[in-house]
Scaffold this motif. Structure first.
Motif, PDB file in Angstrom:
ATOM      1  N   GLU A 197      85.564  51.808  46.033  1.00  0.00           N
ATOM      2  CA  GLU A 197      86.325  52.946  45.510  1.00  0.00           C
ATOM      3  C   GLU A 197      85.639  54.266  45.860  1.00  0.00           C
ATOM      4  O   GLU A 197      84.488  54.487  45.543  1.00  0.00           O
ATOM      5  N   SER A 198      86.409  55.162  46.498  1.00  0.00           N
ATOM      6  CA  SER A 198      85.823  56.416  46.971  1.00  0.00           C
ATOM      7  C   SER A 198      86.623  57.655  46.616  1.00  0.00           C
ATOM      8  O   SER A 198      86.280  58.750  47.055  1.00  0.00           O
ATOM      9  N   THR A 199      87.686  57.518  45.825  1.00  0.00           N
ATOM     10  CA  THR A 199      88.534  58.674  45.561  1.00  0.00           C
ATOM     11  C   THR A 199      88.377  59.245  44.164  1.00  0.00           C
ATOM     12  O   THR A 199      88.579  60.432  43.946  1.00  0.00           O
ATOM     13  N   GLY A 200      88.028  58.421  43.185  1.00  0.00           N
ATOM     14  CA  GLY A 200      87.874  58.917  41.826  1.00  0.00           C
ATOM     15  C   GLY A 200      89.203  59.294  41.213  1.00  0.00           C
ATOM     16  O   GLY A 200      90.259  58.792  41.595  1.00  0.00           O
ATOM     17  N   GLY A 201      89.160  60.197  40.239  1.00  0.00           N
ATOM     18  CA  GLY A 201      90.385  60.672  39.609  1.00  0.00           C
ATOM     19  C   GLY A 201      91.229  59.558  39.028  1.00  0.00           C
ATOM     20  O   GLY A 201      90.726  58.569  38.491  1.00  0.00           O
ATOM     21  N   ALA A 202      92.549  59.706  39.178  1.00  0.00           N
ATOM     22  CA  ALA A 202      93.477  58.743  38.591  1.00  0.00           C
ATOM     23  C   ALA A 202      93.472  57.403  39.310  1.00  0.00           C
ATOM     24  O   ALA A 202      93.874  56.383  38.741  1.00  0.00           O
ATOM     25  N   ASP A 203      93.015  57.384  40.574  1.00  0.00           N
ATOM     26  CA  ASP A 203      93.006  56.126  41.324  1.00  0.00           C
ATOM     27  C   ASP A 203      91.988  55.130  40.779  1.00  0.00           C
ATOM     28  O   ASP A 203      92.181  53.909  40.883  1.00  0.00           O
ATOM     29  N   PHE A 204      90.906  55.636  40.228  1.00  0.00           N
ATOM     30  CA  PHE A 204      89.808  54.763  39.811  1.00  0.00           C
ATOM     31  C   PHE A 204      90.246  53.723  38.781  1.00  0.00           C
ATOM     32  O   PHE A 204      90.050  52.519  38.992  1.00  0.00           O
ATOM     33  N   PRO A 205      90.828  54.116  37.639  1.00  0.00           N
ATOM     34  CA  PRO A 205      91.210  53.090  36.658  1.00  0.00           C
ATOM     35  C   PRO A 205      92.287  52.145  37.177  1.00  0.00           C
ATOM     36  O   PRO A 205      92.318  50.968  36.784  1.00  0.00           O
ATOM     37  N   VAL A 206      93.153  52.623  38.067  1.00  0.00           N
ATOM     38  CA  VAL A 206      94.169  51.739  38.637  1.00  0.00           C
ATOM     39  C   VAL A 206      93.500  50.685  39.514  1.00  0.00           C
ATOM     40  O   VAL A 206      93.805  49.494  39.439  1.00  0.00           O
ATOM     41  N   ALA A 207      92.559  51.129  40.352  1.00  0.00           N
ATOM     42  CA  ALA A 207      91.835  50.196  41.211  1.00  0.00           C
ATOM     43  C   ALA A 207      91.047  49.192  40.376  1.00  0.00           C
ATOM     44  O   ALA A 207      91.022  47.998  40.674  1.00  0.00           O
ATOM     45  N   LEU A 208      90.424  49.669  39.323  1.00  0.00           N
ATOM     46  CA  LEU A 208      89.648  48.798  38.444  1.00  0.00           C
ATOM     47  C   LEU A 208      90.527  47.719  37.826  1.00  0.00           C
ATOM     48  O   LEU A 208      90.122  46.557  37.705  1.00  0.00           O
ATOM     49  N   SER A 209      91.741  48.086  37.468  1.00  0.00           N
ATOM     50  CA  SER A 209      92.649  47.135  36.807  1.00  0.00           C
ATOM     51  C   SER A 209      93.091  46.006  37.725  1.00  0.00           C
ATOM     52  O   SER A 209      93.626  45.008  37.264  1.00  0.00           O
ATOM     53  N   LYS A 210      92.874  46.166  39.028  1.00  0.00           N
ATOM     54  CA  LYS A 210      93.327  45.170  39.988  1.00  0.00           C
ATOM     55  C   LYS A 210      92.261  44.137  40.336  1.00  0.00           C
ATOM     56  O   LYS A 210      92.456  43.299  41.216  1.00  0.00           O
ATOM     57  N   LEU A 211      91.111  44.193  39.663  1.00  0.00           N
ATOM     58  CA  LEU A 211      90.057  43.216  39.899  1.00  0.00           C
ATOM     59  C   LEU A 211      90.380  41.869  39.246  1.00  0.00           C
ATOM     60  O   LEU A 211      91.038  41.800  38.211  1.00  0.00           O
ATOM     61  N   ASN A 231      89.731  54.467  29.740  1.00  0.00           N
ATOM     62  CA  ASN A 231      90.117  54.170  28.372  1.00  0.00           C
ATOM     63  C   ASN A 231      89.600  52.778  28.015  1.00  0.00           C
ATOM     64  O   ASN A 231      89.932  51.797  28.689  1.00  0.00           O
ATOM     65  N   PHE A 232      88.795  52.693  26.985  1.00  0.00           N
ATOM     66  CA  PHE A 232      88.201  51.413  26.589  1.00  0.00           C
ATOM     67  C   PHE A 232      89.257  50.341  26.392  1.00  0.00           C
ATOM     68  O   PHE A 232      89.104  49.193  26.819  1.00  0.00           O
ATOM     69  N   PHE A 233      90.366  50.693  25.755  1.00  0.00           N
ATOM     70  CA  PHE A 233      91.380  49.689  25.431  1.00  0.00           C
ATOM     71  C   PHE A 233      92.149  49.243  26.666  1.00  0.00           C
ATOM     72  O   PHE A 233      92.594  48.093  26.750  1.00  0.00           O
ATOM     73  N   ASP A 234      92.288  50.138  27.643  1.00  0.00           N
ATOM     74  CA  ASP A 234      92.906  49.726  28.904  1.00  0.00           C
ATOM     75  C   ASP A 234      92.023  48.710  29.622  1.00  0.00           C
ATOM     76  O   ASP A 234      92.513  47.722  30.178  1.00  0.00           O
ATOM     77  N   ILE A 235      90.715  48.962  29.611  1.00  0.00           N
ATOM     78  CA  ILE A 235      89.786  48.020  30.248  1.00  0.00           C
ATOM     79  C   ILE A 235      89.788  46.695  29.494  1.00  0.00           C
ATOM     80  O   ILE A 235      89.740  45.616  30.095  1.00  0.00           O
TER      81      ILE A 235
END
Length: 307
Positions: A197-211, A231-235
Protein backbone atom coordinates in the motif's frame (compact mmCIF):
# COMPACT_ATOMS: atom_id res chain seq x y z
CA UNK A 1 30.05 24.10 -11.33
CA UNK A 2 26.33 24.34 -12.06
CA UNK A 3 23.69 22.80 -9.83
CA UNK A 4 19.95 23.07 -9.35
CA UNK A 5 18.78 24.73 -6.13
CA UNK A 6 15.30 25.12 -4.59
CA UNK A 7 13.32 28.33 -5.02
CA UNK A 8 10.35 27.60 -2.74
CA UNK A 9 8.06 28.45 -5.70
CA UNK A 10 5.71 25.55 -6.47
CA UNK A 11 5.35 26.68 -10.11
CA UNK A 12 9.11 26.72 -10.74
CA UNK A 13 10.69 24.76 -7.89
CA UNK A 14 14.38 24.87 -8.94
CA UNK A 15 16.80 27.19 -10.74
CA UNK A 16 20.42 26.92 -11.82
CA UNK A 17 23.12 28.34 -9.56
CA UNK A 18 26.90 28.36 -9.51
CA UNK A 19 28.55 26.38 -6.74
CA UNK A 20 31.98 25.05 -5.85
CA UNK A 21 32.79 21.54 -7.00
CA UNK A 22 32.19 19.16 -4.08
CA UNK A 23 35.20 17.76 -2.21
CA UNK A 24 35.11 14.00 -1.75
CA UNK A 25 35.67 12.35 1.63
CA UNK A 26 38.26 9.52 1.66
CA UNK A 27 35.57 6.89 1.09
CA UNK A 28 33.76 8.82 -1.63
CA UNK A 29 34.22 9.01 -5.40
CA UNK A 30 33.67 12.18 -7.40
CA UNK A 31 31.14 11.54 -10.15
CA UNK A 32 30.56 13.61 -13.27
CA UNK A 33 26.78 13.38 -13.54
CA UNK A 34 25.44 12.42 -16.95
CA UNK A 35 21.82 11.74 -15.93
CA UNK A 36 19.64 11.95 -12.85
CA UNK A 37 16.06 11.04 -11.98
CA UNK A 38 13.95 12.98 -9.47
CA UNK A 39 11.54 11.19 -7.16
CA UNK A 40 8.07 12.36 -6.21
CA UNK A 41 8.98 12.55 -2.53
CA UNK A 42 11.67 15.07 -3.41
CA UNK A 43 9.04 17.33 -4.97
CA UNK A 44 7.31 17.55 -1.58
CA UNK A 45 10.54 18.67 0.10
CA UNK A 46 10.86 21.46 -2.46
CA UNK A 47 7.58 23.08 -1.43
CA UNK A 48 9.07 24.46 1.80
CA UNK A 49 12.76 23.67 1.37
CA UNK A 50 15.21 23.70 4.24
CA UNK A 51 18.10 26.10 3.82
CA UNK A 52 20.53 23.18 3.58
CA UNK A 53 18.49 21.20 1.02
CA UNK A 54 20.63 20.16 -1.95
CA UNK A 55 18.39 17.76 -3.91
CA UNK A 56 19.32 14.68 -5.89
CA UNK A 57 19.53 11.01 -4.87
CA UNK A 58 19.50 9.04 -8.16
CA UNK A 59 22.46 9.57 -10.49
CA UNK A 60 24.49 7.92 -13.22
CA UNK A 61 27.76 9.10 -14.68
CA UNK A 62 31.53 8.75 -14.74
CA UNK A 63 34.06 8.43 -11.92
CA UNK A 64 36.47 11.35 -12.41
CA UNK A 65 38.19 10.93 -9.05
CA UNK A 66 38.43 7.58 -7.30
CA UNK A 67 38.07 7.32 -3.52
CA UNK A 68 41.28 8.16 -1.69
CA UNK A 69 41.00 5.12 0.57
CA UNK A 70 41.21 2.77 -2.39
CA UNK A 71 37.64 1.51 -2.12
CA UNK A 72 35.20 1.54 -4.98
CA UNK A 73 35.59 1.79 -8.74
CA UNK A 74 38.65 3.36 -10.40
CA UNK A 75 38.68 6.60 -12.36
CA UNK A 76 36.95 6.28 -15.72
CA UNK A 77 34.34 3.74 -14.55
CA UNK A 78 30.75 4.32 -15.57
CA UNK A 79 28.55 4.03 -12.48
CA UNK A 80 25.09 4.34 -10.99
CA UNK A 81 24.90 5.85 -7.52
CA UNK A 82 22.59 6.75 -4.68
CA UNK A 83 24.02 9.69 -2.71
CA UNK A 84 22.23 11.17 0.28
CA UNK A 85 21.85 14.45 -1.61
CA UNK A 86 23.44 16.71 -4.22
CA UNK A 87 22.82 14.77 -7.43
CA UNK A 88 21.11 17.49 -9.45
CA UNK A 89 24.45 18.96 -10.42
CA UNK A 90 27.38 18.60 -12.80
CA UNK A 91 29.38 16.78 -10.13
CA UNK A 92 28.44 14.87 -6.98
CA UNK A 93 30.34 12.89 -4.37
CA UNK A 94 29.00 9.42 -3.60
CA UNK A 95 30.14 6.96 -0.90
CA UNK A 96 31.71 3.99 -2.64
CA UNK A 97 29.38 1.63 -0.76
CA UNK A 98 26.51 3.20 -2.68
CA UNK A 99 27.91 2.84 -6.21
CA UNK A 100 27.71 0.07 -8.78
CA UNK A 101 29.64 -0.21 -12.04
CA UNK A 102 27.72 -0.14 -15.32
CA UNK A 103 28.33 -2.44 -18.29
CA UNK A 104 28.45 -0.96 -21.77
CA UNK A 105 24.95 -2.15 -22.65
CA UNK A 106 23.20 -0.05 -19.97
CA UNK A 107 22.90 3.65 -20.70
CA UNK A 108 23.21 6.37 -18.10
CA UNK A 109 19.53 7.17 -18.71
CA UNK A 110 18.44 3.63 -17.86
CA UNK A 111 20.74 3.51 -14.85
CA UNK A 112 19.57 6.83 -13.41
CA UNK A 113 16.02 5.45 -13.26
CA UNK A 114 17.08 2.59 -10.98
CA UNK A 115 18.24 3.68 -7.50
CA UNK A 116 15.49 4.81 -5.13
CA UNK A 117 12.56 3.14 -6.89
CA UNK A 118 14.45 -0.05 -7.66
CA UNK A 119 16.01 -0.39 -4.21
CA UNK A 120 12.60 0.22 -2.64
CA UNK A 121 11.05 -2.54 -4.75
CA UNK A 122 13.82 -5.02 -3.96
CA UNK A 123 13.76 -4.39 -0.23
CA UNK A 124 9.98 -4.31 -0.04
CA UNK A 125 9.72 -7.73 -1.68
CA UNK A 126 12.36 -9.11 0.67
CA UNK A 127 10.27 -7.86 3.56
CA UNK A 128 7.20 -9.52 2.03
CA UNK A 129 8.85 -12.94 1.87
CA UNK A 130 8.10 -15.74 -0.61
CA UNK A 131 5.52 -14.70 -3.20
CA UNK A 132 4.99 -17.81 -5.31
CA UNK A 133 1.28 -18.59 -5.43
CA UNK A 134 0.30 -15.68 -3.18
CA UNK A 135 -2.41 -13.18 -4.09
CA UNK A 136 -1.00 -9.66 -3.89
CA UNK A 137 -2.70 -6.26 -4.16
CA UNK A 138 -0.52 -3.30 -5.20
CA UNK A 139 -1.86 0.25 -4.95
CA UNK A 140 -0.29 3.23 -6.74
CA UNK A 141 1.12 0.82 -9.28
CA UNK A 142 1.98 3.22 -12.11
CA UNK A 143 4.74 5.13 -10.32
CA UNK A 144 8.43 4.36 -10.45
CA UNK A 145 8.31 1.87 -7.58
CA UNK A 146 5.08 0.30 -8.82
CA UNK A 147 6.46 -0.72 -12.20
CA UNK A 148 9.47 -2.42 -10.63
CA UNK A 149 7.29 -4.11 -8.02
CA UNK A 150 4.92 -5.40 -10.68
CA UNK A 151 7.64 -6.97 -12.79
CA UNK A 152 9.60 -8.42 -9.87
CA UNK A 153 6.56 -9.77 -8.01
CA UNK A 154 5.16 -11.38 -11.14
CA UNK A 155 8.53 -13.00 -11.85
CA UNK A 156 8.52 -14.36 -8.29
CA UNK A 157 5.22 -16.13 -8.92
CA UNK A 158 2.73 -13.73 -7.36
CA UNK A 159 -0.82 -13.38 -8.62
CA UNK A 160 -0.78 -9.59 -8.71
CA UNK A 161 -3.68 -7.17 -8.86
CA UNK A 162 -2.40 -3.67 -9.68
CA UNK A 163 -4.34 -0.47 -9.04
CA UNK A 164 -3.80 2.44 -11.42
CA UNK A 165 -6.07 5.29 -12.42
CA UNK A 166 -5.87 5.07 -16.22
CA UNK A 167 -6.41 2.18 -18.67
CA UNK A 168 -3.33 3.11 -20.72
CA UNK A 169 -1.06 2.74 -17.70
CA UNK A 170 -2.81 -0.48 -16.83
CA UNK A 171 -1.94 -1.97 -20.22
CA UNK A 172 1.77 -1.55 -19.49
CA UNK A 173 1.38 -3.17 -16.07
CA UNK A 174 -0.27 -6.18 -17.70
CA UNK A 175 2.68 -6.40 -20.08
CA UNK A 176 5.02 -6.44 -17.07
CA UNK A 177 3.19 -9.38 -15.53
CA UNK A 178 0.22 -8.10 -13.53
CA UNK A 179 -2.59 -10.66 -13.50
CA UNK A 180 -5.33 -8.06 -13.15
CA UNK A 181 -5.49 -4.27 -13.33
CA UNK A 182 -8.24 -2.19 -11.73
CA UNK A 183 -8.75 1.55 -11.61
CA UNK A 184 -9.80 1.76 -7.95
CA UNK A 185 -9.04 -0.19 -4.80
CA UNK A 186 -12.76 -0.78 -4.36
CA UNK A 187 -12.75 -2.73 -7.66
CA UNK A 188 -10.09 -5.21 -6.50
CA UNK A 189 -11.48 -8.70 -5.93
CA UNK A 190 -9.90 -10.15 -2.81
CA UNK A 191 -9.17 -11.62 -0.50
CA UNK A 192 -5.40 -11.12 -0.73
CA UNK A 193 -2.51 -12.66 1.18
CA UNK A 194 -0.53 -9.43 0.94
CA UNK A 195 -1.25 -5.77 0.27
CA UNK A 196 1.51 -3.39 -0.83
CA UNK A 197 0.00 0.00 0.00
CA UNK A 198 1.45 3.32 -1.14
CA UNK A 199 -1.42 5.80 -1.45
CA UNK A 200 -2.76 6.30 2.07
CA UNK A 201 -5.91 8.33 2.58
CA UNK A 202 -9.23 6.62 1.92
CA UNK A 203 -7.61 3.78 -0.05
CA UNK A 204 -5.77 2.40 2.97
CA UNK A 205 -8.73 1.04 5.00
CA UNK A 206 -10.33 -0.33 1.83
CA UNK A 207 -7.13 -2.17 0.92
CA UNK A 208 -6.80 -3.44 4.48
CA UNK A 209 -10.34 -4.84 4.39
CA UNK A 210 -9.42 -7.01 1.41
CA UNK A 211 -6.83 -9.09 3.27
CA UNK A 212 -7.26 -12.73 4.18
CA UNK A 213 -7.40 -13.46 7.92
CA UNK A 214 -3.83 -13.24 9.15
CA UNK A 215 -2.76 -11.36 6.01
CA UNK A 216 -0.21 -8.57 5.93
CA UNK A 217 -0.34 -4.99 4.69
CA UNK A 218 3.06 -3.40 3.98
CA UNK A 219 2.67 0.37 4.08
CA UNK A 220 5.40 2.05 2.07
CA UNK A 221 4.02 5.42 1.01
CA UNK A 222 1.30 8.05 1.11
CA UNK A 223 1.12 9.34 -2.45
CA UNK A 224 -2.29 10.89 -1.87
CA UNK A 225 -0.72 13.08 0.84
CA UNK A 226 -3.84 12.42 2.89
CA UNK A 227 -3.49 10.90 6.38
CA UNK A 228 -5.02 7.52 7.06
CA UNK A 229 -8.06 7.17 9.33
CA UNK A 230 -8.88 3.73 10.72
CA UNK A 231 -11.99 2.72 12.58
CA UNK A 232 -11.49 0.03 15.22
CA UNK A 233 -14.93 -1.46 14.63
CA UNK A 234 -14.44 -1.63 10.88
CA UNK A 235 -11.22 -3.57 11.43
CA UNK A 236 -12.98 -5.79 13.94
CA UNK A 237 -15.49 -6.70 11.25
CA UNK A 238 -12.75 -7.21 8.66
CA UNK A 239 -9.92 -9.75 8.38
CA UNK A 240 -8.95 -11.16 11.74
CA UNK A 241 -5.34 -10.94 12.90
CA UNK A 242 -4.38 -8.63 10.05
CA UNK A 243 -0.85 -7.25 10.35
CA UNK A 244 0.08 -3.69 9.34
CA UNK A 245 3.81 -3.16 8.84
CA UNK A 246 5.43 0.17 8.15
CA UNK A 247 8.20 0.03 5.55
CA UNK A 248 10.89 2.52 4.58
CA UNK A 249 13.59 1.57 2.10
CA UNK A 250 16.43 3.76 3.42
CA UNK A 251 19.61 2.41 4.93
CA UNK A 252 23.07 2.35 3.33
CA UNK A 253 24.97 0.57 1.92
CA UNK A 254 23.17 0.53 -1.41
CA UNK A 255 25.87 -0.78 -3.72
CA UNK A 256 24.89 -4.45 -3.60
CA UNK A 257 21.25 -3.69 -4.39
CA UNK A 258 22.30 -1.37 -7.21
CA UNK A 259 24.47 -4.15 -8.64
CA UNK A 260 21.50 -6.54 -8.43
CA UNK A 261 19.29 -4.08 -10.31
CA UNK A 262 21.95 -3.61 -12.99
CA UNK A 263 22.28 -7.38 -13.40
CA UNK A 264 18.50 -7.77 -13.75
CA UNK A 265 18.40 -5.10 -16.46
CA UNK A 266 21.34 -6.70 -18.31
CA UNK A 267 19.52 -10.04 -18.23
CA UNK A 268 16.28 -8.39 -19.42
CA UNK A 269 14.47 -9.42 -16.28
CA UNK A 270 13.81 -5.79 -15.28
CA UNK A 271 12.80 -2.96 -17.58
CA UNK A 272 13.06 0.63 -16.33
CA UNK A 273 9.83 2.43 -17.21
CA UNK A 274 10.96 5.86 -18.41
CA UNK A 275 8.17 8.22 -19.44
CA UNK A 276 10.42 11.02 -20.69
CA UNK A 277 14.06 11.98 -21.14
CA UNK A 278 14.86 15.69 -21.23
CA UNK A 279 17.75 18.10 -20.85
CA UNK A 280 18.17 19.23 -17.27
CA UNK A 281 17.26 22.79 -18.26
CA UNK A 282 13.68 21.47 -18.11
CA UNK A 283 13.91 20.03 -14.60
CA UNK A 284 11.46 22.52 -13.10
CA UNK A 285 8.61 21.53 -15.41
CA UNK A 286 9.35 17.84 -14.90
CA UNK A 287 9.19 18.31 -11.13
CA UNK A 288 5.76 19.93 -11.41
CA UNK A 289 4.49 17.10 -13.62
CA UNK A 290 5.94 14.53 -11.23
CA UNK A 291 4.29 16.17 -8.23
CA UNK A 292 0.95 16.28 -10.06
CA UNK A 293 1.26 12.60 -11.04
CA UNK A 294 1.44 13.25 -14.78
CA UNK A 295 4.46 10.99 -15.26
CA UNK A 296 4.26 7.23 -15.71
CA UNK A 297 7.19 5.49 -14.12
CA UNK A 298 10.30 7.69 -14.16
CA UNK A 299 11.52 10.90 -15.79
CA UNK A 300 15.24 11.28 -16.46
CA UNK A 301 17.17 14.52 -16.94
CA UNK A 302 20.48 14.61 -18.80
CA UNK A 303 23.32 17.08 -18.24
CA UNK A 304 25.06 16.73 -21.60
CA UNK A 305 26.54 13.92 -23.69
CA UNK A 306 25.15 10.63 -22.36
CA UNK A 307 26.59 7.16 -22.95
Amino acid sequence: MMRLVPTGDARSPVVFAQDAQPVAAPDEALIKVEAFAPNRGETFLLEEPRLDLVPGKDVAGLVVQAAADGSGPPMGTRVVGHPAMGGWAEYVTVPTHSLAALPDDISAVQAAALPLAGITALRLLRAAGALAGRRVLLTGASGGVGHYLTELAAAAGAELTAVTATPARGERLLELGATTVVQAVTDAHGPFDLVLESTGGADFPVALSKLLPGGTLLWFGQASRTPVTLNFFDILAGPERAVIRHFHYAGAPYGQDLATLVRLVVNRRLHPEIDRVLDWSRTAEVLVDLRERRIRGKAVLTTGAVR
